[in-house]
Design an enzyme around this catalytic site. Sequence first.
Site, PDB file in Angstrom:
ATOM      1  N   ARG A 113       0.824  -1.217   0.000  1.00 35.69           N
ATOM      2  CA  ARG A 113       0.000   0.000   0.000  1.00 35.69           C
ATOM      3  C   ARG A 113       0.856   1.266   0.000  1.00 35.69           C
ATOM      4  NH1 ARG A 113      -0.437  -2.431   4.969  1.00 35.69           N
ATOM      5  NH2 ARG A 113       0.340  -1.275   6.779  1.00 35.69           N
ATOM      6  N   TYR A 114       2.167   1.107   0.292  1.00 32.92           N
ATOM      7  CA  TYR A 114       3.046   2.272   0.336  1.00 32.92           C
ATOM      8  C   TYR A 114       3.875   2.446  -0.934  1.00 32.92           C
ATOM      9  CZ  TYR A 114       2.016   2.038   5.340  1.00 32.92           C
ATOM     10  OH  TYR A 114       1.384   2.000   6.552  1.00 32.92           O
ATOM     11  N   THR A 115       4.122   1.380  -1.654  1.00 30.30           N
ATOM     12  CA  THR A 115       5.022   1.456  -2.807  1.00 30.30           C
ATOM     13  C   THR A 115       4.238   1.613  -4.104  1.00 30.30           C
ATOM     14  OG1 THR A 115       5.051  -0.957  -3.045  1.00 30.30           O
ATOM     15  CG2 THR A 115       6.744   0.038  -1.638  1.00 30.30           C
TER      16      THR A 115
END
Length: 889
Positions: free
Chosen positions: A122-124
């Site tokens: 979800r961050y990359t």
Amino acid sequence: MAELPQSRINERNITSEMRESFLDYAMSVIVARALPDVRDGLKPVHRRILYGLNEQGMTPDKSYKKSARIVGDVMGKYHPHGDSSIYEAMVRMAQDFSYRYPLVDGQGNFGSMDGDGAAAMRYTEARMTKITLELLRDINKDTIDFIDNYDGNEREPSVLPARFPNLLANGASGIAVGMATNIPPHNLTELINGVLSLSKNPDISIAELMEDIEGPDFPTAGLILGKSGIRRAYETGRGSIQMRSRAVIEERGGGRQRIVVTEIPFQVNKARMIEKIAELVRDKKIDGITDLRDETSLRTGVRVVIDVRKDANASVILNNLYKQTPLQTSFGVNMIALVNGRPKLINLKEALVHYLEHQKTVVRRRTQYNLRKAKDRAHILEGLRIALDHIDEIISTIRESDTDKVAMESLQQRFKLSEKQAQAILDMRLRRLTGLERDKIEAEYNELLNYISELETILADEEVLLQLVRDELTEIRDRFGDDRRTEIQLGGFEDLEDEDLIPEEQIVITLSHNNYIKRLPVSTYRAQNRGGRGVQGMNTLEEDFVSQLVTLSTHDHVLFFTNKGRVYKLKGYEVPELSRQSKGIPVVNAIELENDEVISTMIAVKDLESEDNFLVFATKRGVVKRSALSNFSRINRNGKIAISFREDDELIAVRLTSGQEDILIGTSHASLIRFPESTLRPLGRTATGVKGITLREGDEVVGLDVAHANSVDEVLVVTENGYGKRTPVNDYRLSNRGGKGIKTATITERNGNVVCITTVTGEEDLMIVTNAGVIIRLDVADISQNGRAAQGVRLIRLGDDQFVSTVAKVKEDAEDETNEDEQSTSTVSEDGTEQQREAVVNDETPGNAIHTEVIDSEENDEDGRIEVRQDFMDRVEEDIQQSSDEDEE
């Protein structure tokens, strides 16, 4: 519980069911999960990720999209096996230390060489790299087959067009059922050059391919040691390639050094590598490292710094690190890939052949697709040309028609048009009726005819098609090719020898009467004046004493000749290094001696293969033999026969010669014979010798040595009571082998029988060893020169029941000499103060003044005096070392 209907129960043998179910599972893992396809080098999960990126339009010129979105789309449409496996595969394709040519352009934390995991999906964010487009190029031109996805609602590619050889470019690894694959990455420029060479010469050999493809090219760079492993892997599909870190030794001031590692082997976890080094230092398995730190950064790249202690050998430490840590490791090549849907072990040429065939198929199918499209367009243009030629009639026909269907049928019937042509005319805009548009249609039509002709030529001529493949590969090479990162070092690097880990230094190897052996640095023994008490060379067991001593380099060979006529071999460093006072280890722990077998001679040799050197043997009964040194180059651990003789005889000594020496044989009753070595015919290794000297009753051979014909050397004679002398070699005339010899010393109760006869130049040091384990080192030049009949002068003062057990020559080394005043010594009184005592002169000995160190003490016997002096000397050395360390700080 309700019973199941009988119709839903199928009885099966459990063995058959297990066999079939396991085979189904195994084939599913092999074909659909773990092994790459030989054509595009991708496993299904990687292929689905890249196709999903392409379908979502995540090309390099578009913005990044969340990894979670990519993973979700791939999982929902093509790969229903869990999001973690998809994300992990995508992360790996984005890591520039895992893939030689990354296929995913990741933004965010995608892990590190230290084994750090990537951030949550979800961050990359991610998108395709530019080179990935070449894997997917022409995928929509019917170049490959599509298959149904897992639920039949989508279509996915069975293989990608793969316009560059990705299998070898990025490599692959995977574990299936009953098999595994491990293919190293390569340089794209070299690979395409190899494919081009193969396309021009289908019969090309692996060796010829290796002129283009030097070897694997790892993303982490580093070194490959030798080409034998590469060649074996390329020829058979299996092999082991030795990888090594790139490290340099730098000076850091103050005479200190550091080891700097800038590149590490492929797939090595840098953090674990550093932990392993620290563990070895902590456990004292590697000595000499004072500091270890990781200075890796985005600016400097990989940089691991290892500080080395001032007195340590950085090269030896580095070699130890290579052998005991992942700084050097191996890559096990196992080139298994799916060929026509079946797992197969392939070699380098087979991999390139399959790829080239795939490219020919892709280009052929693309050409066929383009030809169909071109013909379809030409067909439409032909209809438009007809319409423009009969524009008034076309318009009239259309106006007279009530519906589109009637108009189309009328056009087809009246102008002999196809349905597609009629539809194109109906769809044509009025502006295309202008003269300019007419010219454009005509030009396009003629251009299409030429294009169709070119496409048909490609399909008709295999060589033209192959040349097109070459041109496209060359274009990719020129756009994406780069220099290789991994350096291949040629030479004997495949196996790191123990010798590479040992500093070359001069050592002393001692052997006791009871067969205890050890080695010490030659500098342990300080040069002293004649008559000195010496230093304690070892603490022997009761009734044991040092019997033999030899000096050599740690890298030299040591040949051990036993009284039974056998020979054993060790390297100098294979003998354990122990303290000066240690008794050593049993020699049977180092070499496999037979029962009742003792070492009679130790010889140091640098080159056992030399054809110019010989070994001369002498037995107690006066038998001699000459044999070529090369006969002893291959000696097993359990030894070999060196000489054969009678049961009542034994081997006394062996000497290394050049083949042009004079042989000197001395006996315990002071007889010596000198004869030319050339009178000894070289014999085989196991042969019996010939008579060298005729012995008188009760006499036996005690010494064997060699001298040059016109030598200025001297014969050194040492007796058991510590007396010795030098006599010019030329005082001993040449005689025939087998004679009784001539007198070399006068034997009396005062000096005792002869224990050593050897030749010296006067430039050596002499080590004299007593049965009490006391060793004295003195300058041979200080020993008086006397005639053959002289008794000699005192060389060492012996206590009661002491006698000289062995004597050895040592090369003079000024660095080993101490600067202390040898004419005085210090003792420690009861109150702890140091008292200086004058040396006394032994007036019993003729010749030059002899400085003898004497310590008088009522509380200590002779052994005690030696221990007091040794304790004091040890403390003096510690004080000197401490002062030196303080000065350095």
